[in-house]
Design a protein around this motif. Structure first.
Motif, PDB file in Angstrom:
ATOM      1  N   VAL A 255       0.853  -1.184   0.000  1.00 23.88           N
ATOM      2  CA  VAL A 255       0.000   0.000   0.000  1.00 23.88           C
ATOM      3  C   VAL A 255       0.886   1.230   0.000  1.00 23.88           C
ATOM      4  CG1 VAL A 255      -1.689   1.333   1.330  1.00 23.88           C
ATOM      5  CG2 VAL A 255      -1.904  -1.170   1.180  1.00 23.88           C
ATOM      6  N   PHE A 256       0.637   2.144  -0.932  1.00 26.73           N
ATOM      7  CA  PHE A 256       1.479   3.338  -0.959  1.00 26.73           C
ATOM      8  C   PHE A 256       0.690   4.580  -1.341  1.00 26.73           C
ATOM      9  CE2 PHE A 256       1.939   1.622  -5.302  1.00 26.73           C
ATOM     10  CZ  PHE A 256       1.813   2.762  -6.106  1.00 26.73           C
ATOM     11  N   ALA A 257       1.232   5.715  -0.898  1.00 32.88           N
ATOM     12  CA  ALA A 257       0.740   7.034  -1.299  1.00 32.88           C
ATOM     13  C   ALA A 257       1.796   7.665  -2.186  1.00 32.88           C
ATOM     14  CB  ALA A 257       0.497   7.908  -0.074  1.00 32.88           C
ATOM     15  N   THR A 258       1.353   8.344  -3.249  1.00 30.92           N
ATOM     16  CA  THR A 258       2.312   8.953  -4.152  1.00 30.92           C
ATOM     17  C   THR A 258       1.711  10.210  -4.773  1.00 30.92           C
ATOM     18  OG1 THR A 258       3.924   8.431  -5.885  1.00 30.92           O
ATOM     19  CG2 THR A 258       1.638   7.740  -6.269  1.00 30.92           C
ATOM     20  N   LEU A 259       2.528  10.979  -5.448  1.00 34.03           N
ATOM     21  CA  LEU A 259       2.050  12.203  -6.076  1.00 34.03           C
ATOM     22  C   LEU A 259       1.048  11.888  -7.173  1.00 34.03           C
ATOM     23  CD1 LEU A 259       2.415  15.329  -6.350  1.00 34.03           C
ATOM     24  CD2 LEU A 259       4.119  14.835  -8.116  1.00 34.03           C
ATOM     25  N   ASN A 260      -0.085  12.572  -7.148  1.00 31.60           N
ATOM     26  CA  ASN A 260      -1.090  12.439  -8.195  1.00 31.60           C
ATOM     27  C   ASN A 260      -0.510  12.987  -9.499  1.00 31.60           C
ATOM     28  OD1 ASN A 260      -3.337  12.517  -9.849  1.00 31.60           O
ATOM     29  ND2 ASN A 260      -4.518  13.904  -8.551  1.00 31.60           N
ATOM     30  N   PRO A 261      -0.403  12.168 -10.544  1.00 35.48           N
ATOM     31  CA  PRO A 261       0.158  12.677 -11.802  1.00 35.48           C
ATOM     32  C   PRO A 261      -0.691  13.785 -12.417  1.00 35.48           C
ATOM     33  CG  PRO A 261      -0.768  10.480 -12.098  1.00 35.48           C
ATOM     34  CD  PRO A 261      -0.731  10.734 -10.633  1.00 35.48           C
ATOM     35  N   ASP A 262      -1.940  13.874 -11.993  1.00 36.65           N
ATOM     36  CA  ASP A 262      -2.826  14.931 -12.479  1.00 36.65           C
ATOM     37  C   ASP A 262      -3.004  16.031 -11.432  1.00 36.65           C
ATOM     38  OD1 ASP A 262      -3.339  13.581 -14.942  1.00 36.65           O
ATOM     39  OD2 ASP A 262      -4.671  12.231 -13.849  1.00 36.65           O
ATOM     40  N   VAL A 263      -1.954  16.251 -10.644  1.00 34.44           N
ATOM     41  CA  VAL A 263      -1.984  17.290  -9.614  1.00 34.44           C
ATOM     42  C   VAL A 263      -2.394  18.625 -10.234  1.00 34.44           C
ATOM     43  CG1 VAL A 263       0.485  17.778  -9.921  1.00 34.44           C
ATOM     44  CG2 VAL A 263      -0.614  18.349  -7.765  1.00 34.44           C
ATOM     45  N   ALA A 264      -3.154  19.423  -9.485  1.00 30.37           N
ATOM     46  CA  ALA A 264      -3.653  20.694 -10.003  1.00 30.37           C
ATOM     47  C   ALA A 264      -2.499  21.644 -10.322  1.00 30.37           C
ATOM     48  CB  ALA A 264      -4.586  21.345  -8.992  1.00 30.37           C
ATOM     49  N   VAL A 265      -2.594  22.300 -11.464  1.00 25.82           N
ATOM     50  CA  VAL A 265      -1.562  23.251 -11.884  1.00 25.82           C
ATOM     51  C   VAL A 265      -1.993  24.696 -11.634  1.00 25.82           C
ATOM     52  CG1 VAL A 265      -0.634  21.687 -13.612  1.00 25.82           C
ATOM     53  CG2 VAL A 265      -2.434  23.298 -14.263  1.00 25.82           C
ATOM     54  N   GLU A 266      -3.236  24.903 -11.260  1.00 22.06           N
ATOM     55  CA  GLU A 266      -3.716  26.254 -10.978  1.00 22.06           C
ATOM     56  C   GLU A 266      -3.024  26.794  -9.735  1.00 22.06           C
ATOM     57  OE1 GLU A 266      -7.851  28.276  -9.414  1.00 22.06           O
ATOM     58  OE2 GLU A 266      -7.972  26.646 -10.885  1.00 22.06           O
ATOM     59  N   PRO A 267      -2.362  27.955  -9.827  1.00 24.50           N
ATOM     60  CA  PRO A 267      -1.663  28.520  -8.660  1.00 24.50           C
ATOM     61  C   PRO A 267      -2.604  28.693  -7.473  1.00 24.50           C
ATOM     62  CG  PRO A 267      -1.062  29.709 -10.657  1.00 24.50           C
ATOM     63  CD  PRO A 267      -2.209  28.802 -11.027  1.00 24.50           C
ATOM     64  N   GLY A 268      -2.135  28.258  -6.323  1.00 29.78           N
ATOM     65  CA  GLY A 268      -2.909  28.433  -5.100  1.00 29.78           C
ATOM     66  C   GLY A 268      -3.955  27.383  -4.822  1.00 29.78           C
ATOM     67  N   TRP A 269      -4.058  26.371  -5.666  1.00 31.11           N
ATOM     68  CA  TRP A 269      -5.110  25.362  -5.494  1.00 31.11           C
ATOM     69  C   TRP A 269      -5.037  24.685  -4.129  1.00 31.11           C
ATOM     70  CZ3 TRP A 269      -9.257  24.319  -8.551  1.00 31.11           C
ATOM     71  CH2 TRP A 269      -9.986  23.154  -8.270  1.00 31.11           C
TER      72      TRP A 269
ATOM     73  N   ILE B  76       0.011  23.555   1.545  1.00 27.95           N
ATOM     74  CA  ILE B  76       1.024  23.154   0.575  1.00 27.95           C
ATOM     75  C   ILE B  76       0.760  23.896  -0.732  1.00 27.95           C
ATOM     76  CG2 ILE B  76       1.417  20.859   1.548  1.00 27.95           C
ATOM     77  CD1 ILE B  76      -0.408  19.707  -0.612  1.00 27.95           C
ATOM     78  N   ASP B  77       1.729  23.886  -1.606  1.00 25.18           N
ATOM     79  CA  ASP B  77       1.543  24.452  -2.931  1.00 25.18           C
ATOM     80  C   ASP B  77       2.573  23.846  -3.866  1.00 25.18           C
ATOM     81  OD1 ASP B  77       0.308  25.924  -4.864  1.00 25.18           O
ATOM     82  OD2 ASP B  77       0.428  27.818  -3.760  1.00 25.18           O
ATOM     83  N   PHE B  78       2.324  23.987  -5.171  1.00 24.39           N
ATOM     84  CA  PHE B  78       3.190  23.386  -6.180  1.00 24.39           C
ATOM     85  C   PHE B  78       3.586  24.399  -7.237  1.00 24.39           C
ATOM     86  CE2 PHE B  78       1.181  19.625  -4.489  1.00 24.39           C
ATOM     87  CZ  PHE B  78       2.150  18.649  -4.604  1.00 24.39           C
ATOM     88  N   THR B  79       4.788  24.212  -7.740  1.00 22.89           N
ATOM     89  CA  THR B  79       5.212  24.875  -8.960  1.00 22.89           C
ATOM     90  C   THR B  79       5.402  23.773  -9.993  1.00 22.89           C
ATOM     91  OG1 THR B  79       6.339  26.632  -7.757  1.00 22.89           O
ATOM     92  CG2 THR B  79       6.940  26.333 -10.064  1.00 22.89           C
ATOM     93  N   ILE B  80       4.558  23.758 -10.992  1.00 20.33           N
ATOM     94  CA  ILE B  80       4.540  22.670 -11.957  1.00 20.33           C
ATOM     95  C   ILE B  80       5.184  23.125 -13.262  1.00 20.33           C
ATOM     96  CG2 ILE B  80       3.105  21.066 -13.253  1.00 20.33           C
ATOM     97  CD1 ILE B  80       3.007  20.566 -10.276  1.00 20.33           C
ATOM     98  N   SER B  81       6.131  22.344 -13.734  1.00 21.57           N
ATOM     99  CA  SER B  81       6.771  22.627 -15.011  1.00 21.57           C
ATOM    100  C   SER B  81       6.399  21.538 -16.006  1.00 21.57           C
ATOM    101  CB  SER B  81       8.296  22.673 -14.859  1.00 21.57           C
ATOM    102  OG  SER B  81       8.911  22.694 -16.131  1.00 21.57           O
ATOM    103  N   PRO B  82       6.049  21.904 -17.236  1.00 16.85           N
ATOM    104  CA  PRO B  82       5.714  20.887 -18.235  1.00 16.85           C
ATOM    105  C   PRO B  82       6.947  20.256 -18.869  1.00 16.85           C
ATOM    106  CG  PRO B  82       5.549  23.052 -19.215  1.00 16.85           C
ATOM    107  CD  PRO B  82       5.885  23.280 -17.759  1.00 16.85           C
ATOM    108  N   ALA B  83       8.128  20.730 -18.496  1.00 12.46           N
ATOM    109  CA  ALA B  83       9.352  20.259 -19.145  1.00 12.46           C
ATOM    110  C   ALA B  83       9.620  18.793 -18.825  1.00 12.46           C
ATOM    111  CB  ALA B  83      10.536  21.104 -18.703  1.00 12.46           C
ATOM    112  N   THR B  84      10.239  18.111 -19.761  1.00  9.26           N
ATOM    113  CA  THR B  84      10.676  16.739 -19.533  1.00  9.26           C
ATOM    114  C   THR B  84      12.183  16.671 -19.700  1.00  9.26           C
ATOM    115  OG1 THR B  84      10.375  16.157 -21.855  1.00  9.26           O
ATOM    116  CG2 THR B  84       8.512  15.769 -20.370  1.00  9.26           C
ATOM    117  N   ARG B  85      12.749  15.601 -19.151  1.00  8.85           N
ATOM    118  CA  ARG B  85      14.180  15.393 -19.245  1.00  8.85           C
ATOM    119  C   ARG B  85      14.426  14.001 -19.782  1.00  8.85           C
ATOM    120  NH1 ARG B  85      17.106  15.548 -13.658  1.00  8.85           N
ATOM    121  NH2 ARG B  85      16.133  13.490 -13.540  1.00  8.85           N
TER     122      ARG B  85
END
Length: 257
Positions: A151-165, A171-180
């Motif tokens: 059983v595990f908890a992990t980051l939702n890949p569809d985490v909200a990108v709207e600032p302040g959600w 908590i808050d996120f800074t989401i970048s669409p960049a890939t590596r």
């Protein structure tokens, strides 16, 4: 907290513990959902993969698990976990392990010894697809040959990108669409008042998680939306949690062999 960020977390165990009590989200949603999924742990052997400061290992032991082991790559976290367990008179084993790279020859202190494996916000720190599969292999090998659950908890890949959600929840996120190199770049998770935490989880897709879990030997993977406890609703009201439950920052999974 396991893996490449291990050294970053060595000196942060005390702050990690404070954050667990400072954010109502962690108790009313995270812990509530996790322990609902784990079910009764009385008499069971449980491994906490990426145990960090030992917060959940202590709770598991207190709930009646017959044996609890925590593994992590951050020695500072493990030292703190050992001291806290000793101070509370709890018999818990803590082992230093790099869980993304389980030894090919096996690990006799872990392999086949557990009824349950739990992990909270650890798999999302795998920096590569190979590291993610390594985490899953460590969990699979730890379970008893006759079966068990992860059983595990992990980051939702569809985490909200709207600032302040998520600001309302501390908590808050800074989401970048960049890939590596064709793989998802990490998101920056911020916790006001805990700026010392370098939280850079990766938004691995559900499909990628499932592929890694199947490759590691798990047969079934079920995704679970987080839930708010009755205490959380009583303390803050249903409307307080509405945004979070609409797009939670974390998802949970139950995997069987």
């Amino acid at each position: 907290m396991d893996e490449d960020h291990g050294t970053d977390f060595d000196g942060l165990a005390e702050a990690y513990e404070r954050m667990a009590t400072a954010l109502p989200l962690r108790e009313y949603v995270e812990a509530h959902t996790l322990f609902e999924l784990l079910g009764g742990v009385e008499g069971k052997a449980v491994l906490d993969l990426g145990c960090g400061s030992g917060l959940y290992t202590r709770r598991l032991r207190g709930l009646g698990a017959s044996a609890v082991t925590g593994i992590d790559s951050a020695e500072g976290m493990l030292d703190h976990a050992r001291r806290r367990a000793a101070a509370e008179g709890l018999d818990i084993t803590y082992l230093a392990r790099t869980a993304t790279d389980p030894p090919s020859a096996g690990d006799p202190e872990l392999d086949g010894r557990f009824d349950l494996v739990s992990s909270v916000y650890v798999l999302c720190y795998a920096p590569t697809r190979e590291a993610l599969t390594g985490f899953c292999r460590t969990a699979r090998r730890a379970l008893r040959p006759e079966g068990g659950r992860f059983v595990f908890a992990t980051l939702n890949p569809d985490v909200a990108v709207e600032p302040g959600w998520y600001t309302h929840y501390g908590i808050d996120f800074t989401i970048s669409p960049a890939t590596r190199d064709g793989e998802e770049a990490p998101a920056v998770m911020k916790v006001p008042g805990f700026d010392e935490f370098p939280l850079l989880p990766y938004r691995w897709s559900r499909q990628t998680y499932e592929e890694a879990l199947h490759e590691a030997g798990f047969g079934s993977v079920g995704w679970v939306w987080p839930r708010v406890s009755d205490e959380g609703i009583a303390a803050h009201g249903e409307q307080h949690w509405a945004n979070y439950l609409k797009i939670p920052h974390a998802l949970y999974a139950e995997c069987t062999t």
